[in-house]
Design an enzyme around this catalytic site. Structure first.
Site, PDB file in Angstrom:
ATOM      1  N   ASN A  41       0.838  -1.195   0.000  1.00 19.85           N
ATOM      2  CA  ASN A  41       0.000   0.000   0.000  1.00 19.85           C
ATOM      3  C   ASN A  41       0.878   1.252   0.000  1.00 19.85           C
ATOM      4  O   ASN A  41       1.953   1.283   0.601  1.00 19.85           O
ATOM      5  CB  ASN A  41      -1.015   0.007   1.150  1.00 19.85           C
ATOM      6  CG  ASN A  41      -0.420  -0.246   2.515  1.00 19.85           C
ATOM      7  OD1 ASN A  41       0.566  -0.956   2.652  1.00 19.85           O
ATOM      8  ND2 ASN A  41      -1.029   0.332   3.535  1.00 19.85           N
ATOM      9  N   GLU A  43       0.384   5.193   0.705  1.00 16.60           N
ATOM     10  CA  GLU A  43      -0.508   6.254   1.195  1.00 16.60           C
ATOM     11  C   GLU A  43       0.003   7.622   0.759  1.00 16.60           C
ATOM     12  O   GLU A  43       1.109   7.760   0.231  1.00 16.60           O
ATOM     13  CB  GLU A  43      -0.617   6.153   2.725  1.00 16.60           C
ATOM     14  CG  GLU A  43      -1.232   4.827   3.149  1.00 16.60           C
ATOM     15  CD  GLU A  43      -1.455   4.693   4.643  1.00 16.60           C
ATOM     16  OE1 GLU A  43      -0.941   5.531   5.420  1.00 16.60           O
ATOM     17  OE2 GLU A  43      -2.145   3.728   5.032  1.00 16.60           O
ATOM     18  N   CYS A  52      -4.147   0.693  -2.481  1.00 14.03           N
ATOM     19  CA  CYS A  52      -3.992  -0.559  -1.740  1.00 14.03           C
ATOM     20  C   CYS A  52      -2.923  -1.444  -2.392  1.00 14.03           C
ATOM     21  O   CYS A  52      -2.671  -1.362  -3.602  1.00 14.03           O
ATOM     22  CB  CYS A  52      -5.299  -1.344  -1.738  1.00 14.03           C
ATOM     23  SG  CYS A  52      -6.609  -0.608  -0.775  1.00 14.03           S
ATOM     24  N   GLU A  54      -3.027  -4.558  -3.182  1.00 15.05           N
ATOM     25  CA  GLU A  54      -3.534  -5.446  -4.228  1.00 15.05           C
ATOM     26  C   GLU A  54      -3.580  -4.735  -5.573  1.00 15.05           C
ATOM     27  O   GLU A  54      -3.201  -5.297  -6.608  1.00 15.05           O
ATOM     28  CB  GLU A  54      -4.957  -5.929  -3.887  1.00 15.05           C
ATOM     29  CG  GLU A  54      -5.043  -6.780  -2.628  1.00 15.05           C
ATOM     30  CD  GLU A  54      -5.298  -5.976  -1.360  1.00 15.05           C
ATOM     31  OE1 GLU A  54      -4.781  -4.836  -1.245  1.00 15.05           O
ATOM     32  OE2 GLU A  54      -6.013  -6.486  -0.488  1.00 15.05           O
ATOM     33  N   CYS A  85     -10.182  -4.910   0.004  1.00 18.22           N
ATOM     34  CA  CYS A  85     -11.303  -3.970   0.145  1.00 18.22           C
ATOM     35  C   CYS A  85     -12.228  -4.088  -1.076  1.00 18.22           C
ATOM     36  O   CYS A  85     -11.902  -4.760  -2.064  1.00 18.22           O
ATOM     37  CB  CYS A  85     -10.784  -2.544   0.309  1.00 18.22           C
ATOM     38  SG  CYS A  85     -10.247  -1.787  -1.238  1.00 18.22           S
TER      39      CYS A  85
HETATM   40  N1  THU Z   1      -5.189  -1.579   2.536  1.00 14.68           N
HETATM   41  C1  THU Z   1      -4.603  -2.372   1.586  1.00 14.68           C
HETATM   42  O1  THU Z   1      -3.538  -2.040   1.062  1.00 14.68           O
HETATM   43  N2  THU Z   1      -5.240  -3.514   1.249  1.00 14.68           N
HETATM   44  C2  THU Z   1      -6.339  -4.012   1.859  1.00 14.68           C
HETATM   45  O2  THU Z   1      -6.793  -5.087   1.509  1.00 14.68           O
HETATM   46  C3  THU Z   1      -6.970  -3.248   2.953  1.00 14.68           C
HETATM   47  C4  THU Z   1      -6.464  -1.875   3.146  1.00 14.68           C
HETATM   48  C5  THU Z   1      -4.465  -0.372   2.962  1.00 14.68           C
HETATM   49  C6  THU Z   1      -5.031   0.930   2.508  1.00 14.68           C
HETATM   50  C7  THU Z   1      -4.488   1.868   3.575  1.00 14.68           C
HETATM   51  O3  THU Z   1      -3.173   2.258   3.224  1.00 14.68           O
HETATM   52  C8  THU Z   1      -4.401   1.005   4.812  1.00 14.68           C
HETATM   53  O4  THU Z   1      -4.438  -0.332   4.371  1.00 14.68           O
HETATM   54  C9  THU Z   1      -5.531   1.229   5.815  1.00 14.68           C
HETATM   55  O5  THU Z   1      -6.759   1.161   5.201  1.00 14.68           O
END
Ligand code: THU
Length: 128
Positions: A41, A43, A52, A54, A85
């Site tokens: 991920n 941010e 994310c 994935e 998600c």
């Molecule tokens: N996140 C992912 O990278 N994948 C997931 O399946 C769930 C959420 C990340 C997005 C964000 O950077 C952090 O987790 C919190 O939501």
């Protein structure tokens, strides 16, 4: 037995840029030729631009010209295993269909399921 896909997702998680949520996620996706593509991920200070793990893994592979995938692994440090998600489910469906997904945590707990069980009534190109 060590699973190379899970190991790759664990390593990718270490690259997560998650200074806001502190929630690091790693993903790995295997293509039909057996090549593994990874993502973490990423941010952003604006929050909304966060990607994310994935989707990073899928888009990296797509941008390399890969189109067929056989398996996905997602790793996070949660007792209850972290699933993709909603947005990632849609993207995974677009490129992977009813693919096998392995969810893993840092304690080694894991569960294998198929995307169709997480995303039972997808909108896809069959409607277009
Ligand atoms: N996140 C992912 O990278 N994948 C997931 O399946 C769930 C959420 C990340 C997005 C964000 O950077 C952090 O987790 C919190 O939501």
């Amino acid at each position: 037995m060590a699973d190379a896909l899970v190991e790759a997702a664990l390593r990718a998680r270490e690259n997560a840029h998650a200074p806001y949520s502190k929630f690091k996620v790693g993903a790995a996706i295997e293509d039909r030729a057996g090549v593994i593509h990874t993502g973490c991920n990423v941010e952003n200070a604006t929050y909304g631009l966060t990607l994310c793990a994935e989707r990073v893994a899928v888009f990296k592979a797509i941008s390399e010209g890969v189109r067929k995938f056989t398996r996905v692994a997602v790793v996070a440090d949660t007792e209850s295993l972290t699933p993709p998600c909603g947005a990632c489910r849609q993207i995974l469906w677009e490129f992977c269909g009813d693919v096998e997904i392995v969810l893993v945590n840092l304690a080694g707990k894991s569960e294998t399921l198929r995307l169709g069980s997480l995303f039972p009534r997808p909108f896809d190109d069959s409607f277009l």
